[in-house]
Design a protein around this motif. Structure first.
Motif, PDB file in Angstrom:
ATOM      1  N   ASP A 174     -47.638-109.895  54.704  1.00 23.54           N
ATOM      2  CA  ASP A 174     -47.486-108.437  54.685  1.00 23.54           C
ATOM      3  C   ASP A 174     -47.999-107.892  56.009  1.00 23.54           C
ATOM      4  N   THR A 175     -47.081-107.397  56.815  1.00 24.06           N
ATOM      5  CA  THR A 175     -47.427-106.917  58.162  1.00 24.06           C
ATOM      6  C   THR A 175     -47.641-105.408  58.208  1.00 24.06           C
ATOM      7  N   ALA A 176     -47.682-104.750  57.050  1.00 29.44           N
ATOM      8  CA  ALA A 176     -47.823-103.302  57.022  1.00 29.44           C
ATOM      9  C   ALA A 176     -49.220-102.863  57.479  1.00 29.44           C
ATOM     10  N   LYS A 177     -49.294-101.605  57.824  1.00 27.10           N
ATOM     11  CA  LYS A 177     -50.579-101.018  58.213  1.00 27.10           C
ATOM     12  C   LYS A 177     -51.474-100.830  56.998  1.00 27.10           C
ATOM     13  N   TYR A 178     -50.843-100.604  55.850  1.00 28.03           N
ATOM     14  CA  TYR A 178     -51.561-100.452  54.585  1.00 28.03           C
ATOM     15  C   TYR A 178     -51.077-101.545  53.637  1.00 28.03           C
ATOM     16  N   VAL A 179     -51.997-102.320  53.103  1.00 28.12           N
ATOM     17  CA  VAL A 179     -51.645-103.471  52.285  1.00 28.12           C
ATOM     18  C   VAL A 179     -52.468-103.468  51.001  1.00 28.12           C
ATOM     19  N   GLY A 180     -51.790-103.644  49.866  1.00 26.81           N
ATOM     20  CA  GLY A 180     -52.467-103.719  48.576  1.00 26.81           C
ATOM     21  C   GLY A 180     -52.476-105.133  48.028  1.00 26.81           C
ATOM     22  N   VAL A 181     -53.293-105.346  46.988  1.00 25.46           N
ATOM     23  CA  VAL A 181     -53.413-106.659  46.350  1.00 25.46           C
ATOM     24  C   VAL A 181     -52.475-106.732  45.145  1.00 25.46           C
ATOM     25  N   PRO A 182     -51.667-107.777  45.026  1.00 30.40           N
ATOM     26  CA  PRO A 182     -50.769-107.897  43.870  1.00 30.40           C
ATOM     27  C   PRO A 182     -51.545-107.919  42.555  1.00 30.40           C
ATOM     28  N   ALA A 183     -50.997-107.293  41.547  1.00 25.93           N
ATOM     29  CA  ALA A 183     -51.655-107.227  40.240  1.00 25.93           C
ATOM     30  C   ALA A 183     -51.704-108.596  39.589  1.00 25.93           C
ATOM     31  N   GLN A 186     -65.207-108.780  53.748  1.00 26.76           N
ATOM     32  CA  GLN A 186     -63.993-108.163  53.211  1.00 26.76           C
ATOM     33  C   GLN A 186     -62.750-108.886  53.725  1.00 26.76           C
ATOM     34  N   ASN A 187     -61.653-108.736  52.990  1.00 29.15           N
ATOM     35  CA  ASN A 187     -60.369-109.280  53.419  1.00 29.15           C
ATOM     36  C   ASN A 187     -59.826-108.369  54.518  1.00 29.15           C
ATOM     37  N   GLN A 188     -59.815-108.869  55.737  1.00 24.51           N
ATOM     38  CA  GLN A 188     -59.417-108.038  56.870  1.00 24.51           C
ATOM     39  C   GLN A 188     -57.923-107.722  56.877  1.00 24.51           C
ATOM     40  N   HIS A 189     -57.137-108.459  56.096  1.00 21.98           N
ATOM     41  CA  HIS A 189     -55.685-108.260  56.075  1.00 21.98           C
ATOM     42  C   HIS A 189     -55.219-107.453  54.863  1.00 21.98           C
ATOM     43  N   VAL A 190     -56.167-106.856  54.131  1.00 18.39           N
ATOM     44  CA  VAL A 190     -55.863-105.984  52.998  1.00 18.39           C
ATOM     45  C   VAL A 190     -56.651-104.695  53.185  1.00 18.39           C
ATOM     46  N   SER A 191     -56.069-103.588  52.786  1.00 14.61           N
ATOM     47  CA  SER A 191     -56.726-102.291  52.970  1.00 14.61           C
ATOM     48  C   SER A 191     -57.944-102.128  52.077  1.00 14.61           C
ATOM     49  N   GLN A 192     -58.942-101.477  52.613  1.00  7.62           N
ATOM     50  CA  GLN A 192     -60.053-100.970  51.815  1.00  7.62           C
ATOM     51  C   GLN A 192     -59.705 -99.553  51.379  1.00  7.62           C
ATOM     52  N   LEU A 193     -60.409 -99.060  50.373  1.00  8.95           N
ATOM     53  CA  LEU A 193     -60.316 -97.644  50.051  1.00  8.95           C
ATOM     54  C   LEU A 193     -60.822 -96.829  51.230  1.00  8.95           C
ATOM     55  N   SER A 194     -60.447 -95.563  51.278  1.00  7.48           N
ATOM     56  CA  SER A 194     -60.851 -94.726  52.404  1.00  7.48           C
ATOM     57  C   SER A 194     -62.364 -94.529  52.421  1.00  7.48           C
ATOM     58  N   ALA A 195     -62.871 -94.108  53.557  1.00  4.54           N
ATOM     59  CA  ALA A 195     -64.317 -93.997  53.764  1.00  4.54           C
ATOM     60  C   ALA A 195     -64.984 -93.046  52.783  1.00  4.54           C
ATOM     61  N   MET A 196     -64.241 -92.058  52.268  1.00  4.88           N
ATOM     62  CA  MET A 196     -64.880 -91.087  51.369  1.00  4.88           C
ATOM     63  C   MET A 196     -65.398 -91.761  50.104  1.00  4.88           C
ATOM     64  N   TYR A 197     -64.782 -92.885  49.718  1.00  2.82           N
ATOM     65  CA  TYR A 197     -65.208 -93.564  48.496  1.00  2.82           C
ATOM     66  C   TYR A 197     -66.498 -94.363  48.679  1.00  2.82           C
ATOM     67  N   ARG A 198     -67.001 -94.417  49.898  1.00  3.46           N
ATOM     68  CA  ARG A 198     -68.307 -95.031  50.142  1.00  3.46           C
ATOM     69  C   ARG A 198     -69.444 -94.032  49.953  1.00  3.46           C
ATOM     70  N   GLN A 199     -69.083 -92.764  49.792  1.00  2.00           N
ATOM     71  CA  GLN A 199     -70.091 -91.702  49.720  1.00  2.00           C
ATOM     72  C   GLN A 199     -70.514 -91.439  48.270  1.00  2.00           C
ATOM     73  N   PRO A 200     -71.724 -90.904  48.064  1.00  5.12           N
ATOM     74  CA  PRO A 200     -72.175 -90.600  46.703  1.00  5.12           C
ATOM     75  C   PRO A 200     -71.540 -89.352  46.106  1.00  5.12           C
ATOM     76  N   THR A 201     -71.100 -88.446  46.971  1.00  2.00           N
ATOM     77  CA  THR A 201     -70.458 -87.220  46.503  1.00  2.00           C
ATOM     78  C   THR A 201     -69.520 -86.716  47.594  1.00  2.00           C
ATOM     79  N   GLY A 202     -68.664 -85.783  47.251  1.00  3.90           N
ATOM     80  CA  GLY A 202     -67.727 -85.256  48.241  1.00  3.90           C
ATOM     81  C   GLY A 202     -66.707 -84.346  47.594  1.00  3.90           C
ATOM     82  N   THR A 203     -65.926 -83.703  48.421  1.00  2.00           N
ATOM     83  CA  THR A 203     -64.957 -82.711  47.960  1.00  2.00           C
ATOM     84  C   THR A 203     -63.996 -83.273  46.917  1.00  2.00           C
TER      85      THR A 203
END
Length: 559
Positions: free
Chosen positions: A355-364, A383-400
């Protein structure tokens, strides 16, 4: 059910500072025999709303988002990815119901109609979760230990659902009257004492549970939905969505992936977006993609000139390095400085495509999810460098955008779009569908992308139930339990269990827990007999995650 009264420490400290209790004896009450005339409804309210929203959010974190292939895990994944479950108790929900019963009775005794309405919504919501997820359950005899009922009978789902609708209808009537006597705005964690918004929430819940019965009681469902639609009172503005914010002070009141409460970051690191939803987001140029997901740290590049199957090392700005991976922090630092990391591979030599995409998910439901896309560091340490992580906001304890969501405007409009598509209401299905999508984009901060998104060929309304439910599934991100209920009811979206899943189809319920087996066996066994065994129930028999409760029996759904 044993009846207990929980003192919510956070809520209590909040109330002491704003409610001005004159006498500490107001909360020093026997939990097994509370005098409704003395129970402090305002003291109990924030704890109830926090507990209700918190446990509902936990469902998404623990199982729902995995079932519905919003996310997958690449460590400790058997339950989340493969549906290999043990029995599950429902004590937290009956605990909420027991505490709420005290508040509800006190509200009636002291003539506090807004608190009564809130109590009815909480009761309907909690019983709704219980019967949705397990099936038949204690209802008419529940939380009556003070009446010496310690082994309550299980009521059928039809009885429970009808009771839920009756509670919501009564709550709607109380809210419509507009009497806010005794409410303390700051104690209402959802609407700050705004009774009109509570009225909208109650009516949106009526829509939810009426549509839940669309296959079993279509005439009654249609009548309720038409009545609510004609009233014009329902969630129609994302600012009024029913949710509770994360405070971000402790691990208990913070978003569940917050890295400041996770010493090595492994909880965040192993949670990935599922390829099922990722590929759809990419195909439809969905603007929510960049809000929810980060690009891969190191992108694969197809290179037919490469003399080996793949690069042994990464390339930094296309210059080969002496390493095959970096840590999450190292990648973040380097990428923030403007560097780009890639690895080249030759599919003709490798024998298959990556998967050469910029955003890559894990097969179910994959067998080894941490190895996906030729990860050089399988496991949980890096971390798997060839699969996307969730965005940085999900590392925070709270947010918009980090909220415990109970009901939303987008869900409401999707229900109404479905009702219009079925011919149950006079509204235009396409208009309501479009409003649902607009509401979701607004809720995630990209309303300016609506025109471009709705024009996408696979997004533009085509008049099918499948399309409505598929877009509703996308919009249920971070609140996947409701999309699970839609999948069971309609069979959409057409999700397929992965190759390593315990069964070849998705589960439809939770397994009754050990507490009931040990303490209420006779009544439980009668409830289990009411389940419909399927070819997938197998070893567990009727008390299986693949046995069908009443709500699904005779519908041929979802499989």
């Amino acid at each position: 059910m044993k009846r207990r009264f929980i003192k919510y420490i956070v809520a209590a400290s909040l109330i002491f500072s704003i409610a001005g209790c004159k006498d500490l004896s107001e909360i020093n009450i026997n939990p097994n025999g509370v005098d409704p005339s003395r129970a402090n409804v305002n003291l109990m309210l924030p704890g109830l709303l926090s507990s209700l929203s918190g446990h509902y959010a936990i469902l998404d974190n623990s199982l729902s988002s995995g079932i519905m292939q919003h996310m997958q895990e690449d460590g400790w994944f058997d339950g989340y990815n493969h549906y290999r479950w043990d029995s599950k108790d429902w004590g937290e929900w009956y605990e909420i119901l027991a505490n709420n019963d005290v508040m509800l009775k006190a509200a009636v005794t002291n003539q506090l109609p807004m608190h009564e309405g809130i109590g009815l919504v909480v009761r309907a919501f909690a019983f709704g979760v219980v019967t949705d997820l397990w099936g038949d359950a204690p209802y008419t005899e529940a939380i009556k230990a003070n009446e010496q009922i310690t082994q309550p009978k299980f009521d059928g789902q039809e009885t429970i659902y009808k009771g839920i609708l009756a509670d919501l209808q009564r709550a709607s009537e109380l809210f419509q009257a507009g009497n806010t006597s005794g409410i303390i705005a700051n104690n209402d964690l959802i609407y700050k004492g705004d009774i009109k918004k509570w009225h909208q929430f109650a009516n949106s819940m009526l829509l939810r549970y009426a549509m839940r019965l669309s296959e079993k009681m279509p005439n009654e469902a249609a009548q309720i939905i038409k009545r609510v639609y004609d009233s014009g009172v329902y969630l129609s503005n994302t600012a009024n969505n029913a949710s509770v914010n994360y405070l971000g002070n402790t691990s208990g009141d913070s978003y569940f992936l917050a890295t400041q409460f996770d010493a090595d970051g492994s909880i965040f690191r192993r949670r990935k977006v599922a390829k099922t939803i990722m590929d759809l987001l990419i195909a439809n140029k969905d603007p929510r993609l960049t809000v929810w997901v980060s690009p891969v740290h190191c992108q694969w590049v197809e290179d037919l000139t490469l003399s080996t199957a793949y690069d042994a090392f990464v390339r930094k700005n296309n210059v080969p390095q002496s390493y095959n991976s970096l840590t999450f922090v190292q990648y973040q630092t380097e990428i923030a400085a403007g560097h780009k990391f890639t690895r080249h591979y030759n599919p003709n030599i490798l024998g298959y495509r990556l998967d050469t995409a910029k955003y890559v998910g894990v097969p179910a439901g994959s067998l080894e999810p941490s190895s996906y896309n030729l990860n050089p560091t399988p496991g949980q340490i890096v971390q798997n460098q060839h699969v996307s992580q969730l965005s940085a906001m999900y590392r925070q304890p709270t947010g918009t955008y980090l909220k415990r969501r109970l009901a939303t405007t987008e869900e409401t409009y999707f229900i109404l779009a479905e009702a219009a598509q079925r011919g149950w209401i006079g509204g235009n299905a396409e208009t309501l569908y479009n409003e649902a999508i607009k509401a979701s984009l607004t809720a995630w901060g990209v309303p300016d992308k609506y025109a471009a998104y709705i024009a996408q060929p696979n997004v533009k309304y085509k008049g099918t139930l499948e399309q409505i439910i598929q877009q509703k599934w996308v919009a249920s991100w971070n609140c996947a339990t409701e999309s699970w209920m839609d999948f069971r009811r309609t069979g959409f979206p057409k999700l397929v269990a992965g190759p390593a899943s315990a069964e070849t189809v998705l589960p439809v319920r939770f397994i009754y827990g050990n507490n009931e087996i040990n303490a209420n066996r006779e009544n439980l066994e009668a409830a289990i007999e009411g389940l419909q065994e399927t070819p997938y129930s197998k070893v567990r028999g009727k008390n299986s995650q693949w046995s069908k409760p009443w709500i699904l029996q005779g519908t041929n759904k979802p499989w």
